[in-house]
Scaffold this active site. Structure first.
Site, PDB file in Angstrom:
ATOM      1  N   GLU A  74       0.832  -1.218   0.000  1.00 32.55           N
ATOM      2  CA  GLU A  74       0.000   0.000   0.000  1.00 32.55           C
ATOM      3  C   GLU A  74       0.863   1.263   0.000  1.00 32.55           C
ATOM      4  O   GLU A  74       2.084   1.193   0.175  1.00 32.55           O
ATOM      5  CB  GLU A  74      -0.909  -0.003   1.226  1.00 32.55           C
ATOM      6  CG  GLU A  74      -0.127  -0.140   2.529  1.00 32.55           C
ATOM      7  CD  GLU A  74      -0.663   0.715   3.643  1.00 32.55           C
ATOM      8  OE1 GLU A  74      -0.999   1.882   3.383  1.00 32.55           O
ATOM      9  OE2 GLU A  74      -0.700   0.222   4.776  1.00 32.55           O
ATOM     10  N   LYS A  95      -2.891  -1.844  14.892  1.00 32.69           N
ATOM     11  CA  LYS A  95      -1.969  -0.846  15.450  1.00 32.69           C
ATOM     12  C   LYS A  95      -2.262  -0.638  16.938  1.00 32.69           C
ATOM     13  O   LYS A  95      -3.412  -0.605  17.351  1.00 32.69           O
ATOM     14  CB  LYS A  95      -2.109   0.468  14.672  1.00 32.69           C
ATOM     15  CG  LYS A  95      -1.393   0.387  13.323  1.00 32.69           C
ATOM     16  CD  LYS A  95      -1.259   1.745  12.685  1.00 32.69           C
ATOM     17  CE  LYS A  95      -2.410   2.036  11.760  1.00 32.69           C
ATOM     18  NZ  LYS A  95      -2.394   1.320  10.501  1.00 32.69           N
TER      19      LYS A  95
HETATM   20  N1  PSU Z   1       0.476   0.406   8.608  1.00 33.04           N
HETATM   21  C1  PSU Z   1       1.464   1.212   9.093  1.00 33.04           C
HETATM   22  N2  PSU Z   1       1.277   2.560   8.991  1.00 33.04           N
HETATM   23  C2  PSU Z   1       0.170   3.124   8.413  1.00 33.04           C
HETATM   24  C3  PSU Z   1      -0.856   2.267   7.892  1.00 33.04           C
HETATM   25  C4  PSU Z   1      -0.646   0.921   8.037  1.00 33.04           C
HETATM   26  O1  PSU Z   1       2.474   0.719   9.617  1.00 33.04           O
HETATM   27  O2  PSU Z   1       0.070   4.345   8.339  1.00 33.04           O
HETATM   28  C5  PSU Z   1      -2.090   2.894   7.256  1.00 33.04           C
HETATM   29  C6  PSU Z   1      -2.847   1.884   6.364  1.00 33.04           C
HETATM   30  O3  PSU Z   1      -2.974   2.454   5.092  1.00 33.04           O
HETATM   31  C7  PSU Z   1      -4.204   1.735   7.039  1.00 33.04           C
HETATM   32  C8  PSU Z   1      -4.388   3.097   7.617  1.00 33.04           C
HETATM   33  O4  PSU Z   1      -5.200   1.369   6.130  1.00 33.04           O
HETATM   34  O5  PSU Z   1      -3.091   3.350   8.185  1.00 33.04           O
HETATM   35  C9  PSU Z   1      -5.505   3.123   8.643  1.00 33.04           C
HETATM   36  O6  PSU Z   1      -6.141   4.357   8.608  1.00 33.04           O
HETATM   37  P1  PSU Z   1      -7.591   4.557   9.282  1.00 33.04           P
HETATM   38  O7  PSU Z   1      -7.401   4.180  10.710  1.00 33.04           O
HETATM   39  O8  PSU Z   1      -7.931   6.010   9.082  1.00 33.04           O
HETATM   40  O9  PSU Z   1      -8.538   3.643   8.556  1.00 33.04           O
END
Ligand code: PSU
Ligand code: MN
Length: 302
Positions: free
Chosen positions: A22, A156
């Site tokens: 991604e 996370k």
């Molecule tokens: N993994 C990481 N860092 C990130 C992400 C994933 O180590 O920044 C990103 C991914 O693209 C994931 C997003 O989909 O963070 C999540 O964002 P949100 O919580 O707004 O859906």
């Protein structure tokens, strides 16, 4: 406009050992230049594992399945690329914008190209305080819509972990421990959350994906792969810093799609760069495992 005009050379990778990567982590998850170094290192890990990397993003309104090195560098420097999740896809294309794709959006585009394995850092999930904010990442919904299998280092740590796990259970999404019996928490290897499903190696993991596809479940699985030991951070230290970051966020009035980038950025400062080092190590490790799973999966023909 035909979909083919919106995707640059849509490849059919269903018979290849392909791994998607991604780009939101590139534009919104890490600072420059470590973000670019990490993205290129991930591609290399996948190649070394005997598979092919495809970094996915949107450039000037055109979907790219497999960015070139220069495109990755440019996107990594961009301060205007928008964070594109499922709902932002049509808008980004319609306006001809440059966008980086989240886990959810990358799954959608990977699936269009026949890619079944995708490696990232950590997926989005149910945020802490969700009773108030209703902030649940659309990453979680995507697993029940799109049959792409994601290797991550757990949800996370900034999230509400028990509720994220409940949500995945409700949606019928397998959470598979990759050589681990407990849920890794992104920056740390272990937790007190026991996993019901374990894959002992890439072959095992590929079999699970293959059977899910043969059953026609049309959904993704989540492989949780612990960060390498030498980069694992002390959970108490991490928790302390997350609390500090959450307080700062409240003060700054951050919500919506800015929450995750904001917290990750604050943590880099609060941990003196340690969270970034760990983030890079865990993504690379997931890219390697993703490569190995894709390679094994490619051997299993219907
Ligand atoms: N993994 C990481 N860092 C990130 C992400 C994933 O180590 O920044 C990103 C991914 O693209 C994931 C997003 O989909 O963070 C999540 O964002 P949100 O919580 O707004 O859906
Ligand atoms: Mn959110």
């Amino acid at each position: 406009m035909d979909i083919k005009e919106m995707i640059h050379n849509l490849p059919d990778l269903s018979n290849e050992p392909a791994v998607a990567l991604e780009t939101t982590v590139l534009t919104h998850g890490m600072p420059y230049p470590q973000n670019v170094e990490c993205a290129l290192a991930c591609e290399e890990e996948i190649r070394k594992a005997g598979a092919k990397p495809y970094t996915i993003g949107i450039i000037d309104g055109v979907i790219r399945i497999g960015l070139t090195e220069d495109e990755i560098k440019n996107l990594g420097k961009s301060t205007t690329a928008i964070k594109v999740s499922r709902r932002d896809l049509p808008y980004c294309l319609a306006e001809g914008l440059t966008g980086s794709t989240t886990v959810a959006a990358t799954m959608i585009l990977a699936h269009m190209a026949g890619i079944r394995v995708f490696a990232t850092g950590g997926i989005g999930g149910v945020h802490r305080g969700f009773e108030e904010t209703m902030d649940v990442s659309s990453d979680l919904e995507e697993f029940s819509k799109t049959p792409v299998n994601v290797v991550c280092a757990g949800p996370k740590a900034i999230l509400d972990i028990p509720r994220t796990m409940e949500y995945l259970e409700t949606k019928g999404i397998p959470v598979i421990g990759y050589q681990t019996k407990t849920l890794p928490l992104f920056y740390t290897r272990e937790s007190d959350v026991t996993l019901d499903i374990v894959a002992k190696d890439a072959k095992d993991a590929a079999r699970l994906v293959h059977i899910s596809d043969q059953l026609g479940l049309h959904q993704g699985s989540l492989f949780v792969n612990p960060v390498p030991e030498e980069y694992s951070l002390d959970p108490k230290f991490v928790e302390e810093k997350i609390h500090e970051a959450l307080l700062m966020m409240e003060k700054d009035g951050i919500h919506g799609k800015r929450v995750t980038p904001y917290l990750l950025d604050k943590l880099v400062g609060l941990t003196g760069g340690k969270s970034l080092e760990t983030n890079i190590a865990l993504i690379r490790n997931n890219a390697r495992v993703g490569g190995e799973i894709a390679r094994e999966l490619n051997k299993l023909k219907d």
